[in-house]
Design an enzyme around this catalytic site. Structure first.
Site, PDB file in Angstrom:
ATOM      1  N   HIS A 240       2.726 -11.627  14.100  1.00 15.08           N
ATOM      2  CA  HIS A 240       3.823 -12.152  14.909  1.00 15.08           C
ATOM      3  C   HIS A 240       3.608 -13.617  15.289  1.00 15.08           C
ATOM      4  O   HIS A 240       4.538 -14.292  15.744  1.00 15.08           O
ATOM      5  CB  HIS A 240       3.990 -11.302  16.173  1.00 15.08           C
TER       6      HIS A 240
ATOM      7  N   THR B 167       0.845  -1.194   0.000  1.00 10.99           N
ATOM      8  CA  THR B 167       0.000   0.000   0.000  1.00 10.99           C
ATOM      9  C   THR B 167       0.878   1.241   0.000  1.00 10.99           C
ATOM     10  O   THR B 167       1.937   1.253   0.627  1.00 10.99           O
ATOM     11  CB  THR B 167      -0.950   0.009   1.220  1.00 10.99           C
TER      12      THR B 167
END
Length: 408
Positions: free
Chosen positions: A379, A327
């Site tokens: 994560h 993006t």
């Protein structure tokens, strides 16, 4: 003969849609392939076209209604196009005829019982309705079209009278006016998924910065020749980032993976989504097998998707899937941000504005065009070491573009 207007067949990823806009009114003539109605899904807006010439009959699903795959939206009275105008003109005549006694010996037209009942309920003289059935028989759909034409005819004059008022400002100076509009399905879906991503992921963002001078010099030197060689395709910055990202994804496959229940799915290809802002909300069309594409093919693909997004022509297939997303908030002047991962993907790369800043180079202060990069990642799947190394790899490839050619 009435032909059903049905909603498109939605893919498995789309549960339902909403009727956004009817472009034709009941009783209005339509031609084959005319745009009749827009169906808005949580991904794209689908256009429903007329399958035959005729007149738009009854509307089953109004604007704002939820529709399922292949559900009936309305109908087209086939071959009734020529009857639309006479039906509209017949409305005043029908009223005059109702006031005067019927002429002696007037022939009663052949009409279906349901058509007669509907005509009586709506004050329509059955003799004024042109029949499209077999042998000129007046069908229920013919009466529906006549009723719609009767309602539309008197409404036309007030609409024209009200036109001058539209030129006046909506809000006068000093007025404390509020306007409430429903959220589009696309924006509502984007909002829902962004909240889900933050709630269901152990999301973390790591940052770095890249010296854009090598890329800018390369682009400045070859952009004219590039455009001439590749038939008008312009050389931008995004293609370099896509190319660098696909190379980094090869080296760090966990960044290109996704979580499916208790499994980790590693993808042997790079389908890179490019986030594009449109009037209806954020959309992410996907460049399939971007690792196999040249810079020209990437630039051409992005330009095509950008135009389709502005015109609302992106298909569901073009926005389905994707293993990694890029993006570019820098388009709107963003200096730094933390992009949100697009599930079920594991990471997203955020580009930002290019600003000239004083940098220390070999003990000297040099003004360089710098860009902050941000990598948000899940994560649960990607360790911090992998994420940082992935971002550093992109930085190194961009600051020394020869690495892309030498695969080092």
């Amino acid at each position: 003969m009435a032909i059903e207007i049905k909603a498109p067949t939605f893919p498995e990823s789309v549960a339902d849609g909403t009727v956004a806009t009817w472009h034709k009114k009941p009783g209005e003539a339509v031609k084959r392939d005319d745009l009749i109605v827009d169906i808005e899904t949580d991904k794209v807006v689908l256009e429903v076209l007329a399958t035959a010439d005729g007149v738009l009959g009854a509307i089953v699903k109004n604007e704002g209604d939820t529709v399922l795959s292949d559900e009936v939206l309305g109908s087209i009275v086939e071959g009734g196009a020529a009857a639309a105008a006479p039906a509209a003109a017949a409305a005043p005549a029908a009223a005059a005829q109702a006031a005067a006694p019927a002429a002696a010996g007037e022939d009663d037209p052949v009409a279906a019982p349901a058509a007669r009942k509907l005509a009586e309920e709506n004050g329509i003289n059955i003799a004024s309705v042109a029949g499209t059935g077999k042998g000129g028989r007046v069908t229920k759909e013919d009466v529906v079209a006549a009723v719609a034409a009767k309602k539309a005819a008197p409404a036309a004059a007030p609409a024209k009278a009200a036109a001058p008022a539209a030129a006046a400002p909506v809000f006068a100076a000093g007025d404390r006016v509020e306007k409430r509009v429903p959220m589009t399905r696309v924006r509502a879906t984007v909002a829902k998924r962004l909240v889900e991503a933050q709630s269901n992921m152990a999301m973390l963002t790591t940052f770095n910065e890249v010296n854009m001078k090598p890329i800018m010099d390369l682009r400045s030197k070859y952009k004219d020749l590039f455009e001439k060689t590749h038939n008008g395709v312009r050389l931008g910055f995004m293609s370099f980032f896509v190319k660098a990202a696909t190379e980094a994804l090869k080296r760090f496959p966990a960044v290109n993976a996704s979580i499916d229940g208790g499994d980790i799915v590693y993808h042997g290809y790079s389908d890179v989504g490019v986030a594009v802002s449109s009037d209806r909300g954020l959309v992410v069309p996907v460049l399939r097998n971007a690792e196999l594409m040249s810079l020209a093919e990437i630039e051409n693909g992005i330009a095509t998707y950008g135009k389709k997004a502005r015109d609302g022509k992106l298909s569901i297939d073009e926005m389905t899937g994707g293993t990694f997303t890029i993006t570019n908030g820098g388009t709107f002047g963003s200096l730094l941000s933390t992009p949100i991962v697009n599930p079920p993907q594991a990471a997203i790369l955020g580009m930002h504005n290019i600003n000239e800043r004083p940098m220390a180079v070999k003990g000297e202060v040099v003004i360089l065009p710098m860009m902050y990069l941000a990598l948000s990642y899940d994560h649960r799947l990607i360790d911090g070491k992998e994420a940082v190394s992935f971002l550093v790899t992109i930085k190194n490839l961009l600051e020394d573009p020869a690495r892309l050619l030498l695969d080092i």
